[in-house]
Design an enzyme around this catalytic site. Structure first.
Site, mmCIF file in Angstrom:
data_model
loop_
_atom_site.group_PDB
_atom_site.id
_atom_site.type_symbol
_atom_site.label_atom_id
_atom_site.label_comp_id
_atom_site.label_asym_id
_atom_site.label_seq_id
_atom_site.Cartn_x
_atom_site.Cartn_y
_atom_site.Cartn_z
ATOM 1 C CB SER A 89 43.806 44.682 34.817
ATOM 2 O OG SER A 89 43.232 44.611 33.527
ATOM 3 C CB SER A 90 48.479 45.702 38.117
ATOM 4 O OG SER A 90 48.745 44.338 37.920
#
Length: 683
Positions: free
Chosen positions: A392-393
């Site tokens: 999700s970065s």
């Protein structure tokens, strides 16, 4: 009258005497002049061709001698790589010096120095035996010599048979004294004529050095000099990033021969083989000492003169802060130990990059590989040579791509809920497994909403989500648009760092695989390097400018002292591109990153809520497999302070256990921020 006649007679006598003397002196002058003329005539006519041939036979040859390499220092002038001098004994073979003459010198030299004989090969021993026993070798080859003479076999076949016949029986006749001579001889014969070859540069004793120095007149071509080795005052810190230099025996490595020879190097030059030593070899190599040798028609050196004394290589100053580097490594090892104690027994990589987000200066880059027993191996190079699924970065990049293509608007709200597709496929967010939550784009970053990103990707593909819909079949155009947006912030493209072997990650084709397209939007499909993550978060933090990272900061002219010379060249981080987003859109992502670290429901709140200066960023979790078993990669990216950031970072941990429990590794980023803005500010 008689008196006058007498006086006249005396005058004539005096005049006659003077005339005789003058005639005598003149005769001598004429005689000397005649001798000179005859000598010149003899030299020009009778011996002219001889002296012309002597001039023709006398050639001026220039030979280079290596000098120490330049130093490598950190941004504060602390020496990271230096040279350690050591005694050396060398030999430069004359152009027409015969092998037997070289052998005679080797025999004399063997009385003065002791050599390591481990490098001697079986073939070396065979060649040496042949040279010592030429008649016996001929006796062994009588039959083959006849066949060679009548053309029945080739010279190659002859030589192959000879070596087969020289076996253990012959080789065992070489005693320890012979092996000492051979060890010296093989080094003396290893290079081309008039190119100084190192005979011994390891463990040369003071006694050996002095003994050879005293006998130089009796050892033509032999010399005593000083050699060098690289030394590393900070031990293993950044050792992999520095790279290696070839040895005197190795010279130019085979795989780099073409590149270096094209630049005018000699085959026996010591050159940078990898990473910084390779990347900046032209700067670090220095200017070699040049000797002009004059040889006679026999090829013997009759005169030598120094044309240029040469100078060591220029100094390379890095953007690295070695104090921050050491602290980063310390905190990284501490975090690895903590995570393993909490259950991350299979975690095999932990990496971190720290940089200035505005100019691309890499301040620290640390990496460790971890085995099953918890033993650590330095893996700093993995920060730009290894790629991982990062989870999700990447969602900040997904939002920017959505804005760019008018798929979503700033502040747009969506319902986060499990998404159900035809065929039974269900996609959901980790923070909201079953409910319905209305969130906007900033909150999607704070909560790390998968659903918000999936819906954005579907809008980008022209197929907004509806319950039980079929996934779009052709997502090639949408995949290209999403990747283009990610590329603009540095994901999926090389960062341009000034180090070799950088990878751009694993980017697989996207055409008719919509499930993978959705996974791409949450960092579950393409893989990226920690360096790319650092460039990406720096681009967010500096208002949208993708800056080329670099470890080289400046070149300083070499001096004869340990002080730094004047600046010759500076390296700056070039702006590679500006993201195709409005300031408002970039600000929206920045606000979401701020909330992720500072709001109680933010995924990074636990570690970053109270850093020395306010920080912002994003966390990520990617589902992966290790030996067929499910694992997760955990990532953290961020910058500080929130306004006008001075530091950005990325962290990657690979193959942690699948939650729960959730293992938090963000404290590493917190510790680095606190050290940099608290401890370093004191400096």
């Amino acid at each position: 009258m008689l008196k006058r006649l007498k006086e006249k007679s005396n005058d004539e006598k005096i005049r006659n005497t003077m005339n005789k003397r003058i005639s005598f002196i003149f005769g001598i002058i004429v005689f000397i002049f005649a001798i000179i003329v005859l000598r010149l005539g003899y030299l020009q006519i009778a011996q002219g061709s001889h002296y012309k041939q002597m001039i023709k036979n006398s050639e001026n040859l220039t030979v280079n001698e290596a000098v120490p390499r330049g130093r490598i220092l950190d941004r504060n002038g602390k020496v990271l790589v230096d040279n350690a001098s050591k005694k050396a004994i060398t030999y430069a073979r004359g152009r027409k010096t015969t092998p037997s003459e070289v052998l005679d010198i080797a025999k004399d030299l063997s009385k003065l120095i002791k050599m390591d004989t481990k490098k001697i090969t079986e073939r070396d021993k065979q060649d040496y035996w042949i040279q010592l026993h030429p008649n016996q070798a001929k006796e062994l080859m009588k039959k083959e010599q006849t066949l060679l003479d009548d053309g029945s076999i080739s010279q190659e076949d002859y030589d192959e048979t000879l070596y087969k016949k020289i076996g253990k029986k012959q080789i065992d006749t070489l005693n320890s004294k012979d092996l000492q001579i051979l060890a010296i001889y093989r080094e003396m014969m290893s290079g081309s004529s008039l190119d100084p070859q190192t005979i011994k540069n390891e463990d040369v004793t003071d006694e050996e050095y002095a003994a050879v120095s005293q006998k130089l007149k009796e050892l033509p071509g032999v010399n005593t000099t000083m050699d060098w080795d690289r030394k590393y005052p900070y031990g293993d810190t950044l050792r992999g990033i520095f790279g290696d230099v070839s040895t005197t025996e190795e010279g130019i490595p085979k795989e780099l021969t073409e590149k270096y020879l094209a630049k005018g190097y000699s085959r026996n030059d010591r050159v940078g083989k990898s990473y910084l030593e390779y990347q900046y070899d032209d700067i670090l190599k220095g200017k070699k000492k040049e000797m002009k040798y004059t040889t006679d028609k026999s090829g013997d050196v009759i005169d030598s003169k120094v044309i240029s004394h040469g100078s060591r290589g220029d100094d390379l100053v890095l953007s690295i802060d070695v104090d921050l580097q050491k602290k980063t490594e310390e905190y990284l090892e501490k975090q690895i130990s903590k995570l393993r104690s909490e259950g991350a027994k299979d975690m095999d990589n932990a990496l971190m990059v720290v940089q200035n987000p505005n100019n691309g200066d890499i301040l620290a880059m640390a990496g460790k590989q971890i085995d099953k027993n918890g033993n650590l191996t330095d893996y700093d190079i993995g920060t730009f040579t290894a790629q991982f699924a990062v989870g999700s970065s990447v969602k900040g990049g997904t939002l920017l791509a959505g804005y760019q293509n008018n798929a979503i608007k700033v502040g747009e709200e969506m319902i986060d809920q499990p998404l159900k597709f035809a065929g039974g496929l269900t996609k959901r967010s980790y923070f909201n497994q079953d409910g319905k939550v209305r969130i906007n784009d900033k909150e999607a970053l704070m909560h790390s909403s998968n659903v918000y990103m999936f819906k954005t990707a579907l809008k980008l593909a022209g197929s907004p989500y509806t319950p039980n819909m079929s996934l779009p079949t052709d997502i090639s155009d949408a995949g290209q648009k999403l990747r283009k947006g990610l590329n603009q912030v540095g994901l999926g493209v090389k960062t341009g760092i000034d180090l070799p072997n950088e990878t751009n990650g694993q980017i697989e084709p996207l055409t008719d695989n919509p499930g993978n397209y959705l996974d791409l939007s949450i960092g579950q499909y393409d893989t990226y390097t920690p360096m790319q993550l650092s460039q990406y978060v720096s681009t967010i933090g500096n208002n949208g400018y993708r800056v080329q990272p670099h470890v080289g900061l400046e070149v300083r002219k070499a001096t004869n002292k340990d002080t730094l010379g004047p600046v010759k060249e500076k390296f700056k981080g070039n702006v590679l591109n500006k993201v195709n987003n409005t300031p408002q859109q970039i600000s929206e992502v920045q606000e979401g990153f701020k909330m992720a670290f500072n709001e109680k429901d933010g995924t990074g709140y636990q570690s970053f809520r109270n850093t020395e200066v306010p920080s912002a960023g994003k966390t990520g979790t990617a589902e992966v497999f290790q030996d067929g078993k499910p694992r997760v990669n955990s990532t953290y990216i961020g910058y500080a302070p929130i306004k006008n950031p001075k530091l950005a970072f990325s962290i990657v941990y690979t193959n942690q256990p699948v939650p729960e429990p959730w293992l938090n590794g963000g404290d590493l980023g917190r510790d680095v921020i606190n050290y940099y803005f608290k401890e370093k500010s004191k400096d």
